[in-house]
Design an enzyme around this catalytic site. Structure first.
Site, PDB file in Angstrom:
ATOM      1  CG  ASN A  12      -1.721   1.221   1.413  1.00  0.00           C
ATOM      2  OD1 ASN A  12      -1.777   2.056   0.501  1.00  0.00           O
ATOM      3  ND2 ASN A  12      -2.363   1.373   2.564  1.00  0.00           N
ATOM      4  CE  LYS A  14      -0.154   3.244   4.809  1.00  0.00           C
ATOM      5  NZ  LYS A  14       0.010   3.356   6.260  1.00  0.00           N
ATOM      6  CG  HIS A 102      -5.810   1.887   5.390  1.00  0.00           C
ATOM      7  ND1 HIS A 102      -5.323   2.837   6.265  1.00  0.00           N
ATOM      8  CD2 HIS A 102      -4.817   0.996   5.196  1.00  0.00           C
ATOM      9  CE1 HIS A 102      -4.068   2.513   6.581  1.00  0.00           C
ATOM     10  NE2 HIS A 102      -3.733   1.405   5.944  1.00  0.00           N
ATOM     11  CD  GLU A 104      -2.787   5.526   6.824  1.00  0.00           C
ATOM     12  OE1 GLU A 104      -2.782   5.547   5.574  1.00  0.00           O
ATOM     13  OE2 GLU A 104      -1.846   5.052   7.492  1.00  0.00           O
ATOM     14  CD  GLU A 174      -3.204  -2.258   7.553  1.00  0.00           C
ATOM     15  OE1 GLU A 174      -2.087  -2.462   7.074  1.00  0.00           O
ATOM     16  OE2 GLU A 174      -3.882  -1.257   7.293  1.00  0.00           O
ATOM     17  N   GLY A 180       2.910   2.636  10.728  1.00  0.00           N
ATOM     18  CA  GLY A 180       3.846   3.740  10.510  1.00  0.00           C
ATOM     19  C   GLY A 180       4.602   4.161  11.745  1.00  0.00           C
ATOM     20  CB  SER A 220       5.711  -1.429  11.857  1.00  0.00           C
ATOM     21  OG  SER A 220       5.311  -0.086  12.117  1.00  0.00           O
TER      22      SER A 220
HETATM   23  P1  13P Z   1       3.249   0.664   7.638  1.00  0.00           P
HETATM   24  O1  13P Z   1       3.775  -0.631   7.062  1.00  0.00           O
HETATM   25  O2  13P Z   1       3.950   1.871   7.091  1.00  0.00           O
HETATM   26  O3  13P Z   1       3.192   0.606   9.129  1.00  0.00           O
HETATM   27  O4  13P Z   1       1.724   0.811   7.121  1.00  0.00           O
HETATM   28  C1  13P Z   1       0.849  -0.246   7.303  1.00  0.00           C
HETATM   29  C2  13P Z   1      -0.398   0.037   6.547  1.00  0.00           C
HETATM   30  O5  13P Z   1      -1.175   0.884   6.936  1.00  0.00           O
HETATM   31  C3  13P Z   1      -0.639  -0.725   5.321  1.00  0.00           C
HETATM   32  O6  13P Z   1      -1.931  -0.505   4.851  1.00  0.00           O
END
Ligand code: 13P
Length: 261
Positions: A12, A14, A102, A104, A174, A180, A220
């Protein structure tokens, strides 16, 4: 992990990589992945909308074995929804997987369980597969609310689907506190949550459906922790954010299977 559940490692991106950078990233990724990886693992990339047509063209013209994904979509086919992209438009670009709900989208943009449910249905009715995300905050985890939170999200997001539809889905666990942050759930904690999710699917749609649905862990993920995660019986894949932006690092994650045999 049952043989029927083929591992799926998803990147992903982002809001990263313009369309030039995206082309370079997939070309490099296709180069550094070992052909043998594709024999055992499905690998998807989820670029921003502005990159999808470019990435599609590269994947198809070079006959790469990468699966094209999106990060988000609206649930309507078309209409007065300024700034949104419809599932029909994504399907037209041969997008196969769409991330839905997601954290976010939920936390930053206020997406609700009901919107996520409508998106899951819209993605499916356009012949694509949702990667349905769920996860708890740090406060919810500390309060012992992880299982209730993720179970509720899955029940709400998949409501009304048939066992056959759910069997083909991907669910991503997640934990929000691990996204992150460099904090990863322990493999045991991730396994425990994924097991709960498989139980929710079994209760709602039957054991055979639960045995088929693929469940990813995200938060992560790095080359160093990918093998331990993938050794867990209820973890069938990984949803990778930051580490998917570097093709070398992402390819090392995909290569987890060479370390666990
Ligand atoms: P990170 O791997 O940067 O922690 O992000 C995870 C994520 O949100 C994947 O959708």
């Amino acid at each position: 992990m049952a043989d029927a559940r083929r591992p799926l490692i998803s990147g992903n991106w982002k809001m990263n990589h313009n369309h030039f950078e995206a082309i370079q990233a997939v070309q490099k990724l296709a180069y550094v992945l070992n052909p043998a990886d594709h024999d055992v693992v499905d690998v998807s990339v989820h670029p921003p909308f502005t990159d999808i047509r470019s990435v599609q063209t590269v994947i198809e013209s070079d006959q790469m074995r990468l699966i094209l994904g999106a990060q988000h979509c609206h649930f309507e086919e078309k209409g007065a929804f300024t700034g949104e992209v419809s599932p029909t438009m994504l399907a037209k670009l041969n997008v196969a997987l769409v991330i839905v709900g997601h954290s976010e989208r939920r936390e930053v943009f206020g997406e609700t369980d009901e919107e996520a449910r409508r998106k899951v249905a819209a993605v499916l009715s356009n012949g694509m597969t949702p990667i349905f995300c769920c996860g708890e905050t740090q406060e919810e985890r500390v309060a012992g609310g992880t299982d209730d939170k993720v179970s509720g999200q899955v029940r709400a997001g998949l409501a009304g689907l048939s066992p056959q539809q759910v069997a083909g889905l991907v669910i991503a666990y997640e934990p929000i506190w691990a996204i992150g942050t460099g904090l990863t759930a322990t493999p045991e904690d991730a396994q425990a949550a994924c097991r709960v999710l498989r139980g929710v699917v079994a209760d709602g749609w039957g054991r055979a459906t639960a045995d088929s649905v693929r469940i990813q862990y995200g938060g992560s993920v790095k080359p160093v922790n990918a093998p331990d995660m993938m050794m867990q019986p209820d973890i069938d894949g990984l949803l990778v954010g930051g580490a998917s932006l570097d093709p070398n690092e992402f390819a090392r994650i995909v290569a987890y299977h060479r370390l666990i045999g």
